[in-house]
Scaffold this motif. Structure first.
Motif, PDB file in Angstrom:
ATOM      1  N   PRO A 230       0.969  -1.525  -0.152  1.00 23.52           N
ATOM      2  CA  PRO A 230      -0.040  -0.327  -0.605  1.00 23.52           C
ATOM      3  C   PRO A 230       0.699   1.480   0.080  1.00 23.52           C
ATOM      4  O   PRO A 230       0.084   2.265  -0.841  1.00 23.52           O
ATOM      5  CB  PRO A 230      -0.332   0.115   1.381  1.00 23.52           C
ATOM      6  CG  PRO A 230      -0.549  -1.286   2.034  1.00 23.52           C
ATOM      7  CD  PRO A 230       0.464  -2.049   0.897  1.00 23.52           C
ATOM      8  N   LEU A 231       2.378   0.650   0.190  1.00 23.62           N
ATOM      9  CA  LEU A 231       2.863   1.674   0.595  1.00 23.62           C
ATOM     10  C   LEU A 231       3.196   2.436  -0.607  1.00 23.62           C
ATOM     11  O   LEU A 231       3.407   3.930  -0.813  1.00 23.62           O
ATOM     12  CB  LEU A 231       4.418   2.462   1.611  1.00 23.62           C
ATOM     13  CG  LEU A 231       3.946   2.519   2.844  1.00 23.62           C
ATOM     14  CD1 LEU A 231       3.032   1.269   3.336  1.00 23.62           C
ATOM     15  CD2 LEU A 231       5.458   2.932   3.387  1.00 23.62           C
ATOM     16  N   ILE A 232       3.885   1.185  -1.683  1.00 24.70           N
ATOM     17  CA  ILE A 232       4.402   1.288  -2.795  1.00 24.70           C
ATOM     18  C   ILE A 232       3.768   2.062  -4.058  1.00 24.70           C
ATOM     19  O   ILE A 232       3.653   3.092  -4.793  1.00 24.70           O
ATOM     20  CB  ILE A 232       5.067   0.418  -3.241  1.00 24.70           C
ATOM     21  CG1 ILE A 232       6.696   0.050  -2.434  1.00 24.70           C
ATOM     22  CG2 ILE A 232       5.421   0.926  -4.992  1.00 24.70           C
ATOM     23  CD1 ILE A 232       6.576  -1.391  -2.587  1.00 24.70           C
ATOM     24  N   GLU A 233       2.393   1.377  -3.446  1.00 22.55           N
ATOM     25  CA  GLU A 233       0.905   2.289  -4.293  1.00 22.55           C
ATOM     26  C   GLU A 233       0.871   4.006  -4.497  1.00 22.55           C
ATOM     27  O   GLU A 233       0.698   4.808  -5.045  1.00 22.55           O
ATOM     28  CB  GLU A 233      -0.266   1.640  -4.133  1.00 22.55           C
ATOM     29  CG  GLU A 233      -0.315   0.088  -4.459  1.00 22.55           C
ATOM     30  CD  GLU A 233       0.223  -0.031  -6.342  1.00 22.55           C
ATOM     31  OE1 GLU A 233      -0.743   1.398  -6.508  1.00 22.55           O
ATOM     32  OE2 GLU A 233       1.233  -1.158  -6.521  1.00 22.55           O
ATOM     33  N   LYS A 234       0.497   4.476  -3.025  1.00 20.62           N
ATOM     34  CA  LYS A 234       0.634   5.562  -2.562  1.00 20.62           C
ATOM     35  C   LYS A 234       1.057   6.348  -2.837  1.00 20.62           C
ATOM     36  O   LYS A 234       1.002   7.578  -3.181  1.00 20.62           O
ATOM     37  CB  LYS A 234       0.998   6.066  -0.921  1.00 20.62           C
ATOM     38  CG  LYS A 234       0.262   7.077   0.298  1.00 20.62           C
ATOM     39  CD  LYS A 234      -1.693   7.194  -0.976  1.00 20.62           C
ATOM     40  CE  LYS A 234      -1.690   8.218  -0.401  1.00 20.62           C
ATOM     41  NZ  LYS A 234      -2.553   8.951  -1.225  1.00 20.62           N
ATOM     42  N   VAL A 235       2.777   6.060  -2.867  1.00 18.75           N
ATOM     43  CA  VAL A 235       4.148   7.189  -3.074  1.00 18.75           C
ATOM     44  C   VAL A 235       3.530   7.801  -4.489  1.00 18.75           C
ATOM     45  O   VAL A 235       4.245   8.203  -5.156  1.00 18.75           O
ATOM     46  CB  VAL A 235       5.266   6.552  -2.646  1.00 18.75           C
ATOM     47  CG1 VAL A 235       5.878   5.307  -3.502  1.00 18.75           C
ATOM     48  CG2 VAL A 235       6.075   7.707  -2.341  1.00 18.75           C
TER      49      VAL A 235
END
Ligand code: FSO
Ligand code: SF4
Length: 428
Positions: A230-235
């Motif tokens: 989810p962090l990689i998607e968000k960034v």
């Protein structure tokens, strides 16, 4: 005292003068203190367990310590001091266990220069203490074009060979735990809180901060099982960070082996009168105005002194260039708060090197405390019988006159005062 743990509690709201059960206020405070130390030990044990390391002796102590604070079990003050000292001993065991876990998993840290500031590109900033969470984040972001930065107590992670091998592990952003809101608002990055010292976020970055492990924040997405997708998607949805000057460089990662490799040189310099005194200036940073003491203290130390530091209190002075004494750095950053275990091993090595008891060494501890892990470390140092330590930025709230008398009479624990006067007093 304040105790409302049983149904006998005064007026149904809390015993504040003396327990209805007969518990004396000093006993209540010592029980609180024991619980604080246990919380501190639990934090280190949690991070060791994250890497698969446990210690049944420590587990058994935690159980006994908790149980001894239950209603109508133990009313003996002298006993609670003994339990606190035992907590100090268990905390040393736990910090050593965690260090072993870190070294066996990620290699022993070596001195590493870390650039402060952002570089062009998407970024994730990780804060807290979990080296495991950071290592997993680095693994999962490799090759994605996302840069990873440390904040606060994760700075020392750059010293571990298995972490600094990643090209996209590009530096540090911000300073101690309490600058989080300012830092995370300023940079359009994703933030990750991996442990305690996670602050309730401002609205402007609430949708781009995540928590993992024990950390949880209201309305903030929590990552399970170190799956940072989810962090990689968000960034990917955020603007890139910009290139900053990155003139500030912090050196961290002095492991035990590095410091011991300097032992011969240190002995020679001490005997030649070129190193007069060692200071361990460490602990937690605090937004309190009194914490300015630590900057001034280190700034005002004479050139023939060496400072060992650890934990986030170092942000008060780690930007200073203290230089070196014939190759021995005057500022040696040992790492996170749990690296107090390494500090203790170094002090023991100095004691052996000079054939002196710890309290006879030209060495003084100047501590700053913020929360319960620092309480556990303080009891570790008291367990070792270390005297003449300075403590700030304030005297812990759980210490009443009785407890302070014990700490002063037995250990000469001294509240910080004026930096110049304290230095004069210590150096004579
Ligand atoms: Fe600081 Fe927070 Fe690490 Fe503490 S970041 S204040 S005692 O958690 O432990 O040094
Ligand atoms: Fe009061 Fe004792 Fe009960 Fe605590 S345990 S609430 S001090 S009566």
């Amino acid at each position: 005292m304040f105790c409302y743990q049983c149904s006998q509690t005064a007026r149904g709201t809390g015993c504040t003068v003396k327990g209805v059960c007969g518990k004396e206020p000093t006993v209540a405070r010592l029980q609180d203190n024991l619980l604080f130390a246990i919380k501190g030990i639990s934090a280190y044990l949690y991070h060791a367990r994250e890497l698969g390391y446990t210690d049944p002796e420590v587990d058994a102590f935690l159980e006994r310590g908790f149980y001894s604070t239950l209603t109508n079990v133990n009313f003996d003050a002298g006993e609670f001091v003994k339990l606190a000292l035992e907590a100090g001993e268990m905390n040393i065991k736990t910090m050593n266990l965690l260090k072993k876990a870190h070294i066996e998993t990620y290699g022993e840290p070596t001195p590493t220069e870390v650039k402060v500031g952002s570089v062009k590109g998407p970024g994730i900033i990780a804060t807290g203490h979990s080296i495991k969470a950071l290592a997993e984040l680095l693994k999962q972001t490799e090759g994605t074009g996302v840069n990873v930065y440390t904040h606060s107590e994760l700075l020392p992670a750059h010293g571990y060979p298995e972490l600094r091998k990643y090209k996209h592990f590009v530096g540090q952003i911000g300073g101690p735990w309490f600058d989080q809101k300012k830092t995370f608002s300023k940079y359009p990055a994703v933030a990750l809180a991996t442990s305690n010292c996670a602050l309730i976020p401002n609205e402007d970055y609430k949708d781009r901060i995540f928590t993992s492990g024990v950390a949880q924040l209201p309305g903030v997405q929590h990552v399970e099982d170190y799956d940072f997708t989810p962090l990689i998607e968000k960034v990917k949805s955020l603007p890139e960070l910009e290139d900053e000057p990155r003139d500030t460089v912090l050196t961290t990662g002095f492991g035990l082996s590095t410091v011991l490799s300097l032992a011969g040189k240190i002995k020679e310099l001490v005997e030649a009168g070129k190193i007069r005194h060692f200071f361990v200036v460490g602990g937690c940073d605090s937004p309190k105005p009194q914490a300015k003491y630590y900057t001034e203290f280190v700034e005002k130390l004479p050139q023939d002194t060496v400072v060992l530091t650890l934990a986030c209190g170092k942000y008060r002075f780690n930007h200073l260039d203290l230089g070196n004494i014939e190759g021995v750095p005057r500022l040696i950053d040992l790492g996170q708060c749990n690296d107090a275990g390494v500090g203790i091993e170094i002090v023991a090595a100095l004691s052996e090197l000079f054939g002196m008891e710890i309290n006879d060494l030209p060495l003084t501890f100047v501590l700053s405390w913020m929360e319960q892990k620092a309480a556990a470390i303080l009891w570790s140092l008291l367990y070792l019988g270390i005297k003449d330590m300075y403590i700030g930025p304030i005297i812990p709230g759980w210490v009443n006159e009785d407890i302070l008398n014990v700490l002063v009479e037995n250990y000469n624990l001294t509240p910080i005062g004026n930096p110049e006067e304290d230095i004069k007093k210590i150096l004579g």
